[in-house]
Design a protein around this motif. Structure first.
Motif, PDB file in Angstrom:
ATOM      1  N   CYS A  53      -2.999  13.932  -2.727  1.00 17.38           N
ATOM      2  CA  CYS A  53      -4.101  13.169  -2.146  1.00 17.38           C
ATOM      3  C   CYS A  53      -5.384  13.929  -2.427  1.00 17.38           C
ATOM      4  O   CYS A  53      -5.546  15.062  -1.974  1.00 17.38           O
ATOM      5  CB  CYS A  53      -3.898  13.006  -0.637  1.00 17.38           C
ATOM      6  N   THR A  54      -6.290  13.331  -3.187  1.00 21.47           N
ATOM      7  CA  THR A  54      -7.543  14.007  -3.506  1.00 21.47           C
ATOM      8  C   THR A  54      -8.502  13.986  -2.319  1.00 21.47           C
ATOM      9  O   THR A  54      -9.379  14.831  -2.225  1.00 21.47           O
ATOM     10  CB  THR A  54      -8.225  13.370  -4.735  1.00 21.47           C
ATOM     11  N   LYS A  55      -8.335  13.059  -1.415  1.00 23.80           N
ATOM     12  CA  LYS A  55      -9.186  12.993  -0.222  1.00 23.80           C
ATOM     13  C   LYS A  55      -8.784  14.063   0.784  1.00 23.80           C
ATOM     14  O   LYS A  55      -9.628  14.751   1.344  1.00 23.80           O
ATOM     15  CB  LYS A  55      -9.096  11.611   0.420  1.00 23.80           C
ATOM     16  N   HIS A  91      -7.277   7.439  -3.885  1.00 26.24           N
ATOM     17  CA  HIS A  91      -7.286   8.876  -3.608  1.00 26.24           C
ATOM     18  C   HIS A  91      -5.998   9.563  -4.065  1.00 26.24           C
ATOM     19  O   HIS A  91      -5.919  10.782  -4.054  1.00 26.24           O
ATOM     20  CB  HIS A  91      -7.486   9.132  -2.118  1.00 26.24           C
ATOM     21  N   GLY A  92      -5.000   8.791  -4.448  1.00 29.88           N
ATOM     22  CA  GLY A  92      -3.743   9.371  -4.917  1.00 29.88           C
ATOM     23  C   GLY A  92      -3.806   9.625  -6.407  1.00 29.88           C
ATOM     24  O   GLY A  92      -4.352   8.841  -7.168  1.00 29.88           O
ATOM     25  N   GLN A  93      -3.267  10.767  -6.807  1.00 31.83           N
ATOM     26  CA  GLN A  93      -3.277  11.069  -8.230  1.00 31.83           C
ATOM     27  C   GLN A  93      -2.021  11.837  -8.598  1.00 31.83           C
ATOM     28  O   GLN A  93      -1.512  12.627  -7.809  1.00 31.83           O
ATOM     29  CB  GLN A  93      -4.552  11.812  -8.592  1.00 31.83           C
ATOM     30  N   PRO A 119       0.825  -1.204   0.000  1.00 27.36           N
ATOM     31  CA  PRO A 119       0.000   0.000   0.000  1.00 27.36           C
ATOM     32  C   PRO A 119       0.864   1.261   0.000  1.00 27.36           C
ATOM     33  O   PRO A 119       1.836   1.353   0.728  1.00 27.36           O
ATOM     34  CB  PRO A 119      -0.810  -0.099   1.290  1.00 27.36           C
ATOM     35  N   ALA A 120       0.499   2.204  -0.829  1.00 30.22           N
ATOM     36  CA  ALA A 120       1.165   3.505  -0.911  1.00 30.22           C
ATOM     37  C   ALA A 120       0.248   4.441  -1.689  1.00 30.22           C
ATOM     38  O   ALA A 120      -0.706   4.004  -2.332  1.00 30.22           O
ATOM     39  CB  ALA A 120       2.516   3.375  -1.609  1.00 30.22           C
ATOM     40  N   SER A 160       4.078  12.038  -1.420  1.00 33.89           N
ATOM     41  CA  SER A 160       5.022  11.316  -2.272  1.00 33.89           C
ATOM     42  C   SER A 160       4.356  10.014  -2.696  1.00 33.89           C
ATOM     43  O   SER A 160       3.412   9.544  -2.053  1.00 33.89           O
ATOM     44  CB  SER A 160       6.329  11.040  -1.528  1.00 33.89           C
ATOM     45  N   ALA A 161       4.829   9.436  -3.766  1.00 37.64           N
ATOM     46  CA  ALA A 161       4.232   8.209  -4.295  1.00 37.64           C
ATOM     47  C   ALA A 161       4.316   7.054  -3.307  1.00 37.64           C
ATOM     48  O   ALA A 161       3.465   6.169  -3.293  1.00 37.64           O
ATOM     49  CB  ALA A 161       4.896   7.819  -5.610  1.00 37.64           C
TER      50      ALA A 161
END
Length: 72
Positions: free
Chosen positions: A46-48, A27-29, A20-21, A54-55
């Motif tokens: 983070c869109t949330k 929510h990551g873009q 997981p990352a 960072s990735a």
């Protein structure tokens, strides 16, 4: 000792791309900085939460991209 695959399975080993990352969170873009080259590089957000990440970052709200919740 067993095969490499059996030893990895016994340890619940996961490749880096399977851990997981933010890069595999729904929510990551990827976001591009709006600057002239050579400074127009990609980053992550983070869109949330609405902030840069960072990735390889992780939080307690991680949701695997493409994973559907079970409906009961």
């Amino acid at each position: 000792m067993g095969s490499i695959q059996s030893r990895q399975a016994a340890m619940a080993f996961r490749n880096a791309s399977a851990r997981p990352a933010c890069r595999n969170c729904k929510h990551g873009q990827q976001a591009y900085v709006d600057r002239m080259p050579p400074y127009d590089r990609a980053g992550w957000e983070c869109t949330k939460g609405g902030f840069k990440v960072s990735a390889m970052a992780i939080c307690d709200k991680h949701e695997l991209k493409g994973h559907r919740e079970e409906v009961r």
